[in-house]
Design a protein around this motif. Structure first.
Motif, PDB file in Angstrom:
ATOM      1  N   PRO A  66       8.014  83.006 -18.598  1.00 23.05           N
ATOM      2  CA  PRO A  66       9.066  83.939 -19.003  1.00 23.05           C
ATOM      3  C   PRO A  66      10.334  83.699 -18.196  1.00 23.05           C
ATOM      4  N   VAL A  67      11.472  83.895 -18.827  1.00 22.53           N
ATOM      5  CA  VAL A  67      12.727  83.810 -18.087  1.00 22.53           C
ATOM      6  C   VAL A  67      12.765  84.869 -16.998  1.00 22.53           C
ATOM      7  N   ASP A  68      12.233  86.034 -17.302  1.00 26.43           N
ATOM      8  CA  ASP A  68      12.106  87.090 -16.310  1.00 26.43           C
ATOM      9  C   ASP A  68      10.891  86.784 -15.447  1.00 26.43           C
ATOM     10  N   ARG A  69      11.125  86.249 -14.249  1.00 25.87           N
ATOM     11  CA  ARG A  69      10.014  85.780 -13.433  1.00 25.87           C
ATOM     12  C   ARG A  69       9.248  86.910 -12.757  1.00 25.87           C
ATOM     13  N   THR A  70       9.686  88.162 -12.965  1.00 28.46           N
ATOM     14  CA  THR A  70       8.854  89.264 -12.480  1.00 28.46           C
ATOM     15  C   THR A  70       7.668  89.498 -13.415  1.00 28.46           C
ATOM     16  N   VAL A  71       7.741  88.907 -14.621  1.00 25.26           N
ATOM     17  CA  VAL A  71       6.646  88.995 -15.586  1.00 25.26           C
ATOM     18  C   VAL A  71       5.722  87.799 -15.393  1.00 25.26           C
ATOM     19  N   ARG A  72       4.441  88.025 -15.425  1.00 22.40           N
ATOM     20  CA  ARG A  72       3.487  86.932 -15.220  1.00 22.40           C
ATOM     21  C   ARG A  72       3.484  85.973 -16.408  1.00 22.40           C
ATOM     22  N   SER A  73       2.994  84.760 -16.141  1.00 21.71           N
ATOM     23  CA  SER A  73       2.970  83.720 -17.158  1.00 21.71           C
ATOM     24  C   SER A  73       1.674  83.776 -17.963  1.00 21.71           C
ATOM     25  N   THR A  74       1.645  82.984 -19.057  1.00 24.57           N
ATOM     26  CA  THR A  74       0.472  82.870 -19.908  1.00 24.57           C
ATOM     27  C   THR A  74       0.019  81.418 -19.935  1.00 24.57           C
ATOM     28  N   ILE A  75      -1.294  81.190 -19.788  1.00 19.22           N
ATOM     29  CA  ILE A  75      -1.848  79.842 -19.906  1.00 19.22           C
ATOM     30  C   ILE A  75      -2.332  79.667 -21.339  1.00 19.22           C
ATOM     31  N   ARG A  76      -1.811  78.617 -22.000  1.00 20.23           N
ATOM     32  CA  ARG A  76      -2.135  78.401 -23.410  1.00 20.23           C
ATOM     33  C   ARG A  76      -2.892  77.088 -23.590  1.00 20.23           C
ATOM     34  N   SER A  77      -3.704  77.049 -24.650  1.00 17.59           N
ATOM     35  CA  SER A  77      -4.486  75.874 -25.022  1.00 17.59           C
ATOM     36  C   SER A  77      -4.328  75.659 -26.519  1.00 17.59           C
ATOM     37  N   ALA A  78      -4.260  74.360 -26.928  1.00 18.85           N
ATOM     38  CA  ALA A  78      -4.087  74.063 -28.358  1.00 18.85           C
ATOM     39  C   ALA A  78      -4.663  72.694 -28.660  1.00 18.85           C
ATOM     40  N   ALA A  79      -4.988  72.491 -29.929  1.00 13.81           N
ATOM     41  CA  ALA A  79      -5.415  71.166 -30.385  1.00 13.81           C
ATOM     42  C   ALA A  79      -4.199  70.246 -30.429  1.00 13.81           C
TER      43      ALA A  79
END
Length: 916
Positions: A799-812
């Motif tokens: 996120p641009v707002d670094r006070t918000v945590r990130s998400t780990i994504r997986s894809a084919a």
């Protein structure tokens, strides 16, 4: 940086760890090391072995004749016992000698390799008696055996200076930064490294940096903060002793006088001042052996005074009459002037020291500095003078506190005695000794009892409101111990914990002062500092120094046992780091260079290290068997940023002589095959990076003029640029099993778009560009830390707002099946871009902001792991310190850099620990 092989004895000094050769001490000298004494035993050992060097760290209990001048007699003594000391006396240069109140003399030598000073290489000899009756009582320090480093630089001076300036963490500060050149220094890691030492200061202020640049490769070998301001505490202003008649200063025309000045609380204080030729007065005290002058910065920025001479247009605080105006107190000048005198008196009257430098050198204080026009609630010793902030709305001027003055001025004493390196445990001891004497000076001046609740507090009365306990920044009776409280952090946080860990050692010293007569304790601690400690000493060496100093001061066995018990109570005893309870296996110790990032695959690791052949890339196995193999050639270049597929490695080489350029190189991990060039660029405008390998495929990026694109080499063929739309750029890169992935960025109208992209080598085209996802309510996001594993593409949505945590994504890899492995709403979601993955598990780092109450081990970065197929995240390791730079091997095995034990080690763990 690691010394290879890993069996060598080591010790850390920060951005690059210094490592010593592990040579055996002769059996005749292998006496018991220091430790907890038996009930009736003398706790000072006859000999303390050097760590990884043939020269002993400490030899005591001597009584050997040494007639002649102290320096010559000391040198002759060392030369007469080569089997005991293992020292080449031709490498020793006398730094000077000191004489204590009891008549004992200490001669301090500096080790010089080829005439060049060796960082931390100091050896001391202690003598008693005079003339024909003079004897050596003890000797010790750090002398590094086995040095063979070159003494002639291979990199131009300007290139070394640029590398030093580039070490400043804040890019805007680099423009116009100054780099004071202190000359060549040998870092004693293995065979040694020839470096050029600079003190770098940026134009935008901030902490100055001490930077050592490798003069052979141009890489930064060691960097740490030059100093860090830190508050202490406040006494009621004391009245100085009446001025004694003194002649006018012939150089300035100043004449000694007395006057009055209000302090920061509005109370009138008697001050020693000087009368000018024009009949006005200034805050200059001419009655002490060391002249004391106090300047008023009138709100100017700290950068005008930090590490530079006082500007010619700055003037001492002045008055037309002997009664100084209220502004002198409001700005903190009165308190600074009075407190400087009290500190000097303490060192002279109790410890026999003539000024901070021991030679009666002038004392300069500067008050009322600001931070870019805003209040500066702090104070610091800049290497030659005191600089005090104005405080502001919430704090009094920091010169108000006597223990602030005592603490910071004691840094000057340390600078002119042991010169403790401001990093890791040596830096923590520097802070601890400054804490000790800052409080000792205040307690003595105020007549406080050692059990007074305020005696152990630092900074307790700097706040304009609030209780002393709430205002104090540190307290020496916090009962912290190594095993329970040592903070394992990298050099990037508090220079390796110089403040965070200081009260562990300082608390032991304060316990000694509460147990013994305070004057006796002060003399023991000062004697240990001035006559035993050397720049790279750690907590254990500090303990040994205090015990040896106690015996020199004539302490009986009961008192010596009290010294040992104080250190025992704070966990400072031999082998304390082994008691921290780590659950990982060490592969290499002291991996602290910022460029030393590990790679691992199929049970083989690769990392930048220092071996007998010098700095380069080395590889070893995660089982720890065998001797690490050097991969990179000895060509004077920097070889780092490696990747491996478990059979071969690929990396980028840069630096070296002008015109050498940069090069992508590859070699088999066996070390038996040749090093092959994949791509070479001699254009100064180009930057190579992100080298990756998978079988016979090698990918990397080439950046030029602000744009970057991916390249691919197949089966040893010349690399070709992969297709990229006009205006698009590439940052991160991943390669595995015929797929190349990168982070692609372009501008769409007024917005920048950053997305993961997959390219199929077989198809010869991009097969997927994943849309950027944004967690609900988080605003725009971008992709980072992408990797390929288990037939999936993984990345972190940032996120641009670094006070918000990130998400780990997986894809084919065809763009389908996008799932969240760890959602931003998870309490264990990452706040960083660090991601590593195997075909079974994904490892990531969880970190947060510095807690309001200060750093704790729990707040330092920790590694977590989640199955590639999804599931509940688990802690990878329960090691309590900072965990950094994870690299995933097969299955759930991970190697990483761990700072738990007070140095940064390359470690491995085979499976997650679960819940800690």
């Amino acid at each position: 940086m690691p010394r290879l092989p890993s069996t060598a004895g080591t010790f850390a000094v920060g951005a690059a760890a210094v490592v010593m050769l592990a040579l055996a001490v002769p059996p005749a000298l292998a006496l018991p090391a220091a430790g907890a004494p038996a009930p009736d035993a003398d706790p000072v050992p006859a000999l303390v072995d050097g760590t990884g060097t043939a020269a002993p760290q400490l030899v005591t209990g001597l009584s050997e004749p040494a007639p002649g001048d102290p320096a010559g007699a000391a040198l002759a003594h060392l030369a007469a016992h080569p089997d005991r000391y293992r020292i080449d006396t031709g490498e020793l240069a006398a730094l000077g000698s000191t004489t204590g109140p009891d008549g004992r003399r200490t001669v301090r030598f500096e080790q010089r390799h080829g005439g060049i000073p060796v960082l931390g290489g100091q050896y001391l000899v202690h003598l008693s008696g005079q003339g024909a009756g003079q004897k050596v009582e003890s000797a010790g320090g750090r002398y590094f055996t086995g040095l063979s480093a070159p003494t002639t630089p291979a990199v131009p001076a300007e290139a070394l200076r640029r590398a030093a300036v580039a070490e400043l963490p804040d890019p805007p500060a680099r423009a116009g930064a100054t780099a004071e050149d202190h000359g060549p220094v040998i870092l004693p890691d293995g065979p040694g490294r020839l470096t050029e030492h600079y003190t770098v200061r940026g134009t935008a202020g901030g902490t100055a940096r001490e930077v050592y640049v490798d003069a052979t490769t141009g890489a930064v070998a060691l960097a740490h903060d030059a100093r860090a301001p830190r508050p202490a505490a406040d006494p009621a202003p004391a009245t100085p002793a009446p001025a004694t008649p003194a002649p006018a200063d012939p150089g300035t025309g100043l004449q000694p006088a007395t006057g009055t000045a209000p302090d920061a609380h509005g109370r009138s204080a008697a001050v020693n001042i000087a009368k000018r030729a024009d009949g006005t007065y200034q805050l200059t005290d001419l009655t002490r052996p060391a002249t004391v002058t106090t300047y008023d910065a009138a709100g100017r920025d700290t950068g005008d005074f930090d590490g530079v001479p006082v500007p010619a247009d700055a003037a001492p605080a002045s008055s037309p009459a002997p009664a100084f105006p209220a502004a002198t107190g409001d700005d903190g000048a009165t308190d600074a002037h009075v407190n400087a005198g009290l500190v000097l008196d303490f060192y002279r009257d109790r410890l026999g020291r003539n000024g901070l430098d021991g030679q009666g050198g002038a004392i300069v204080s500067v008050v009322n500095v600001s931070d870019g026009g805003k209040p500066f609630p702090n104070a610091f010793w800049d290497g030659s003078k005191m600089v005090y902030g104005s405080g502001g709305q919430n704090f009094y001027p920091f010169s108000v506190a006597l223990d602030v003055a005592g603490h910071e001025m004691t840094h000057g004493v340390v600078q002119h005695t042991a010169k403790l390196l401001y990093l890791n445990q040596s830096g923590a001891m520097d802070e601890a000794i400054a804490d000790y004497f800052g409080n000792a000076i205040e307690v003595t001046a105020r007549g406080l009892a050692m059990d007074d609740p305020a005696a152990a507090l630092l900074g307790e009365s700097l706040c304009r409101t609030g209780t002393p306990q709430a205002c104090a920044t540190r307290r020496l009776d916090d009962h912290r111990t190594t095993t329970a409280d040592f903070l394992g952090t990298r050099y990037s946080i508090d220079s390796g914990g110089v403040h965070l860990n200081s009260t562990i050692f300082g608390g032991a010293l304060w316990d000694i002062r509460r147990t013994l007569d305070p004057l006796t304790a002060d003399r023991v601690v000062y004697h240990a500092l001035a006559d035993y400690l050397t720049p790279l000493d750690d907590f254990q060496a500090g303990r040994d120094a205090v015990l040896a100093a106690g015996r020199d001061q004539g302490l009986d066995k009961r008192q010596l046992r009290a010294l040992a018990a104080a250190f025992d109570a704070h966990g400072i005893r031999p082998g304390w780091q082994r008691r921290l309870g780590t659950d990982s296996r060490i592969l290499l110790q002291n991996v602290s260079n910022g460029m030393a990032t590990p790679a691992v695959a199929r049970g083989h690791w690769v990392i930048l290290g220092d071996g007998a052949a010098g700095t380069g890339l080395y590889t070893g196995t995660v089982d720890g068997h065998g001797t690490p193999v050097r991969l990179s050639p000895e060509d004077g270049r920097i070889h780092s940023w490696a990747a491996t597929d478990g059979t071969n490695a690929v990396w980028v080489a840069m630096g070296g002589p002008p015109g050498t350029g940069q090069e992508v190189l590859t070699a088999p991990l066996s070390g038996a095959g040749p090093v092959r060039s994949v791509f070479r660029s001699t254009s100064p405008a180009q930057q190579l990076g992100n080298a990756r390998i998978s079988g016979t495929d090698i990918a990397f990026t080439v950046s030029e003029n602000g744009h970057s694109r991916p390249y691919l080499s197949r089966d040893g063929a010349a690399p070709v640029a992969l297709p990229l739309p006009e205006g698009h750029d590439v940052s991160e890169l991943a390669l595995k099993d015929g797929l190349v992935a990168w982070t692609e960025t372009w501008q769409d109208g007024d917005q920048w778009v950053t997305v993961p992209t997959v390219y199929s080598v077989a198809a010869g085209k991009v097969t997927a560009r994943y849309p950027a996802h944004a967690p609900a309510g988080s605003g725009p996001s971008s992709a980072g830390s992408l990797t390929l594993a288990g037939g999936r593409l993984l990345w972190v949505d940032l996120p641009v707002d670094r006070t918000v945590r990130s998400t780990i994504r997986s894809a084919a890899p065809d763009g389908s099946g996008v799932v969240d492995l760890v959602g931003a709403g998870s309490p264990n979601a990452p706040r960083s871009t660090t991601l590593a993955a195997s075909d079974q598990a994904v490892t990531y780092r969880v970190e947060g902001d510095k807690p309001a109450g200060g750093w704790t081990n729990a707040a330092l970065p920790k590694l977590w792991q989640v199955p590639l197929a999804g599931g509940t995240p688990q802690r990878l390791s329960c090691n309590r310190g900072g965990q950094y730079e994870a690299a995933a091997d097969q299955g759930t095995r991970v190697v990483w850099l761990d700072a738990t034990v007070g140095r940064t080690d390359l470690v491995v763990r085979d499976r997650p620990a679960g819940t800690c």
